[in-house]
Design a protein around this motif. Structure first.
Motif, mmCIF file in Angstrom:
data_model
loop_
_atom_site.group_PDB
_atom_site.id
_atom_site.type_symbol
_atom_site.label_atom_id
_atom_site.label_comp_id
_atom_site.label_asym_id
_atom_site.label_seq_id
_atom_site.Cartn_x
_atom_site.Cartn_y
_atom_site.Cartn_z
ATOM 1 N N SER A 66 30.314 37.628 37.208
ATOM 2 C CA SER A 66 31.479 37.867 38.071
ATOM 3 C C SER A 66 32.650 36.986 37.673
ATOM 4 N N GLU A 67 32.365 35.717 37.361
ATOM 5 C CA GLU A 67 33.419 34.801 36.922
ATOM 6 C C GLU A 67 34.061 35.304 35.626
ATOM 7 N N ALA A 68 33.235 35.764 34.686
ATOM 8 C CA ALA A 68 33.750 36.271 33.409
ATOM 9 C C ALA A 68 34.624 37.504 33.628
ATOM 10 N N LEU A 69 34.228 38.377 34.539
ATOM 11 C CA LEU A 69 35.008 39.586 34.804
ATOM 12 C C LEU A 69 36.371 39.253 35.408
ATOM 13 N N VAL A 70 36.402 38.260 36.288
ATOM 14 C CA VAL A 70 37.686 37.835 36.867
ATOM 15 C C VAL A 70 38.571 37.247 35.773
ATOM 16 N N LEU A 71 38.012 36.376 34.944
ATOM 17 C CA LEU A 71 38.788 35.782 33.855
ATOM 18 C C LEU A 71 39.337 36.861 32.926
ATOM 19 N N TYR A 72 38.503 37.851 32.601
ATOM 20 C CA TYR A 72 38.947 38.951 31.731
ATOM 21 C C TYR A 72 40.099 39.717 32.382
ATOM 22 N N SER A 73 39.908 40.099 33.642
ATOM 23 C CA SER A 73 40.923 40.926 34.293
ATOM 24 C C SER A 73 42.247 40.185 34.432
ATOM 25 N N GLN A 74 42.201 38.857 34.519
ATOM 26 C CA GLN A 74 43.426 38.073 34.642
ATOM 27 C C GLN A 74 44.008 37.645 33.298
ATOM 28 N N GLY A 75 43.288 37.958 32.215
ATOM 29 C CA GLY A 75 43.823 37.669 30.883
ATOM 30 C C GLY A 75 43.625 36.244 30.411
ATOM 31 N N TYR A 76 42.700 35.513 31.008
ATOM 32 C CA TYR A 76 42.437 34.132 30.608
ATOM 33 C C TYR A 76 41.472 34.111 29.435
ATOM 34 N N VAL A 77 42.014 34.212 28.237
ATOM 35 C CA VAL A 77 41.221 34.391 27.023
ATOM 36 C C VAL A 77 40.334 33.181 26.711
ATOM 37 N N VAL A 78 40.905 31.993 26.701
ATOM 38 C CA VAL A 78 40.135 30.797 26.324
ATOM 39 C C VAL A 78 39.029 30.499 27.331
ATOM 40 N N PRO A 79 39.333 30.467 28.647
ATOM 41 C CA PRO A 79 38.229 30.248 29.593
ATOM 42 C C PRO A 79 37.174 31.360 29.540
ATOM 43 N N LEU A 80 37.593 32.589 29.293
ATOM 44 C CA LEU A 80 36.635 33.694 29.177
ATOM 45 C C LEU A 80 35.698 33.450 28.008
ATOM 46 N N ARG B 283 34.839 30.641 26.700
ATOM 47 C CA ARG B 283 33.951 29.538 27.055
ATOM 48 C C ARG B 283 32.822 30.025 27.962
ATOM 49 N N VAL B 284 33.152 30.802 28.981
ATOM 50 C CA VAL B 284 32.145 31.299 29.917
ATOM 51 C C VAL B 284 31.162 32.228 29.206
ATOM 52 N N LEU B 285 31.662 33.105 28.337
ATOM 53 C CA LEU B 285 30.767 34.003 27.591
ATOM 54 C C LEU B 285 29.821 33.207 26.695
ATOM 55 N N GLU B 286 30.329 32.152 26.065
ATOM 56 C CA GLU B 286 29.468 31.310 25.230
ATOM 57 C C GLU B 286 28.416 30.599 26.076
ATOM 58 N N GLU B 287 28.811 30.122 27.259
ATOM 59 C CA GLU B 287 27.864 29.456 28.156
ATOM 60 C C GLU B 287 26.788 30.431 28.635
ATOM 61 N N ILE B 288 27.168 31.656 28.915
ATOM 62 C CA ILE B 288 26.202 32.668 29.346
ATOM 63 C C ILE B 288 25.171 32.898 28.247
ATOM 64 N N ASP B 289 25.636 33.059 27.004
ATOM 65 C CA ASP B 289 24.711 33.252 25.879
ATOM 66 C C ASP B 289 23.798 32.032 25.714
ATOM 67 N N GLN B 290 24.366 30.854 25.826
ATOM 68 C CA GLN B 290 23.595 29.619 25.673
ATOM 69 C C GLN B 290 22.528 29.505 26.763
ATOM 70 N N LYS B 291 22.887 29.796 27.989
ATOM 71 C CA LYS B 291 21.922 29.714 29.103
ATOM 72 C C LYS B 291 20.793 30.723 28.920
ATOM 73 N N GLN B 292 21.119 31.912 28.416
ATOM 74 C CA GLN B 292 20.071 32.906 28.183
ATOM 75 C C GLN B 292 19.107 32.422 27.103
#
Length: 116
Positions: free
Chosen positions: A80-94, A96-105
């Protein structure tokens, strides 16, 4: 409605939206005096519509919807956090969050967090 010849308003009028709360977003674009801010809001509306329709082309976002791709606890909140970041255009935080999601998995599956 007044003068709607401003480029961002012409673009807004040409688009079709049906995602949740799009009318409030439209009003915000219409009421924004700063052109750049209005354009950013319009871009956010387009991204929200793509998410709603399932037509988003961002590889990281597409990956979030792959069945069984992510199974670790708290994934849904982080998605949900990643989707909000994407929809708002926050490329760098997005990113980071996508990398953290992959790392946690990887960690959840017993892998290591070192190969990020």
């Amino acid at each position: 409605d007044g003068d709607r010849t401003e480029k961002v308003l012409v673009e807004l009028d040409a688009m079709q939206f049906n995602y949740e709360n799009w009318k409030a977003d439209k009003k915000e674009v219409e009421n924004t005096m700063d052109r750049k801010a209005a354009q950013r809001l319009l871009t956010a509306m387009e991204r929200k519509q793509h998410l709603y329709q399932g037509t988003c082309k961002h590889p990281g976002i597409i990956n979030l919807y792959r069945q069984q791709a992510y199974t670790y606890p708290s994934f849904e909140e982080e998605k949900s956090e990643a989707l909000v970041l994407y929809s708002q255009g926050y490329v760098v935080p997005l990113k980071r969050v996508l990398e953290e999601i992959d790392q946690k998995q990887r960690m959840f599956e017993g892998g290591t967090s070192d190969n990020v």
